[in-house]
Design a protein around this motif. Structure first.
Motif, short mmCIF file in Angstrom:
data_model
loop_
_atom_site.label_atom_id
_atom_site.label_comp_id
_atom_site.label_asym_id
_atom_site.label_seq_id
_atom_site.Cartn_x
_atom_site.Cartn_y
_atom_site.Cartn_z
N GLY A 1 2.97 0.34 -11.99
CA GLY A 1 1.92 -0.67 -11.88
C GLY A 1 0.60 -0.13 -11.39
N ILE A 2 0.33 1.14 -11.70
CA ILE A 2 -0.95 1.74 -11.32
C ILE A 2 -1.60 2.32 -12.57
CG2 ILE A 2 -0.25 2.26 -8.95
CD1 ILE A 2 0.15 5.20 -9.85
N SER A 3 -2.90 2.53 -12.48
CA SER A 3 -3.63 3.13 -13.60
C SER A 3 -3.61 4.66 -13.47
CB SER A 3 -5.07 2.64 -13.61
OG SER A 3 -5.77 3.15 -12.49
N LEU A 4 -3.95 5.31 -14.56
CA LEU A 4 -4.09 6.77 -14.49
C LEU A 4 -5.19 7.15 -13.51
CD1 LEU A 4 -3.67 7.81 -18.23
CD2 LEU A 4 -2.20 8.46 -16.34
N LYS A 5 -6.25 6.34 -13.46
CA LYS A 5 -7.34 6.60 -12.51
C LYS A 5 -6.81 6.58 -11.08
CE LYS A 5 -11.80 4.93 -10.87
NZ LYS A 5 -11.55 5.28 -9.51
N GLU A 6 -6.01 5.56 -10.76
CA GLU A 6 -5.43 5.48 -9.41
C GLU A 6 -4.53 6.68 -9.14
OE1 GLU A 6 -4.65 0.94 -8.18
OE2 GLU A 6 -3.88 1.46 -10.17
N PHE A 7 -3.77 7.09 -10.15
CA PHE A 7 -2.87 8.22 -9.97
C PHE A 7 -3.64 9.50 -9.65
CE2 PHE A 7 -0.48 11.90 -11.42
CZ PHE A 7 0.72 11.72 -10.76
N PHE A 8 -4.73 9.73 -10.37
CA PHE A 8 -5.47 10.98 -10.20
C PHE A 8 -6.55 10.91 -9.14
CE2 PHE A 8 -3.72 11.70 -14.51
CZ PHE A 8 -3.12 12.93 -14.27
N LEU B 1 -1.96 -3.03 5.11
CA LEU B 1 -2.44 -3.97 4.10
C LEU B 1 -2.45 -3.33 2.72
CD1 LEU B 1 -3.61 -6.69 3.30
CD2 LEU B 1 -5.88 -5.82 3.91
N LEU B 2 -2.96 -2.11 2.63
CA LEU B 2 -2.98 -1.42 1.34
C LEU B 2 -1.56 -1.16 0.84
CD1 LEU B 2 -5.88 1.14 1.81
CD2 LEU B 2 -5.89 -0.97 0.47
N LYS B 3 -0.67 -0.87 1.74
CA LYS B 3 0.72 -0.63 1.34
C LYS B 3 1.32 -1.89 0.74
CE LYS B 3 4.90 1.59 2.93
NZ LYS B 3 5.55 2.32 4.00
N GLN B 4 1.05 -3.04 1.35
CA GLN B 4 1.56 -4.31 0.82
C GLN B 4 0.92 -4.64 -0.53
OE1 GLN B 4 4.11 -6.18 1.88
NE2 GLN B 4 4.43 -4.55 3.36
N ALA C 1 -0.26 -9.15 -11.82
CA ALA C 1 -0.66 -10.57 -11.78
C ALA C 1 -0.91 -11.01 -10.33
CB ALA C 1 0.41 -11.44 -12.42
N GLN C 2 -0.07 -10.56 -9.42
CA GLN C 2 -0.26 -10.90 -8.01
C GLN C 2 -1.54 -10.27 -7.46
OE1 GLN C 2 3.59 -9.44 -6.73
NE2 GLN C 2 4.32 -11.52 -6.31
N ARG C 3 -1.83 -9.05 -7.88
CA ARG C 3 -3.08 -8.39 -7.45
C ARG C 3 -4.29 -9.18 -7.93
NH1 ARG C 3 -2.46 -1.85 -8.24
NH2 ARG C 3 -0.46 -1.65 -7.23
N LYS C 4 -4.24 -9.63 -9.18
CA LYS C 4 -5.34 -10.41 -9.75
C LYS C 4 -5.54 -11.70 -8.97
CE LYS C 4 -7.03 -12.17 -14.16
NZ LYS C 4 -6.75 -12.32 -15.59
N ALA C 5 -4.44 -12.37 -8.64
CA ALA C 5 -4.52 -13.60 -7.86
C ALA C 5 -5.08 -13.33 -6.46
CB ALA C 5 -3.14 -14.26 -7.77
#
Length: 100
Positions: A55-62, A75-78, A85-89
């Motif tokens: 559930g991460i993007s390649l950008k987040e990975f790199f 907070l970031l861990k949660q 969908a939950q992130r968008k909400a």
């Protein structure tokens, strides 16, 4: 950047075992284990499949600027454990309380 360590980091942050990530992403468990141990180098296609599963993007990975961020900030861990969908909400909610 150690690709295997990054995969392991994101896998563990998501609470997945090697077997679960391998099964969900369609990558063999032994191959994934070898990648995490630095014995094999994955293709961008494999990394993309793993990122989709996590559930991460390649950008987040790199993005090495986020190294350790999930482990240090509760907070970031949660947030990382949320589905897209939950992130968008959550973003929509945060915009309502932070917009002045």
């Amino acid at each position: 950047m150690d690709t295997g360590k990054r995969i392991s980091f994101f896998r563990e942050a998501k609470g997945y075992s090697v077997n679960k990530l391998a099964t969900l992403s369609g990558v063999s468990q032994s191959y994934l284990r070898d990648v995490e141990l630095g014995k094999k180098n994955p293709t961008v296609e494999i990394i993309s499949c793993l990122c989709d599963t996590l559930g991460i993007s390649l950008k987040e990975f790199f993005d090495t600027e986020t190294d350790g961020a999930f482990g240090e900030d509760p907070l970031l861990k949660q947030i990382f454990h949320l589905t897209p969908a939950q992130r968008k909400a959550l973003v929509a909610f945060l915009e309502t309380i932070t917009t002045k």
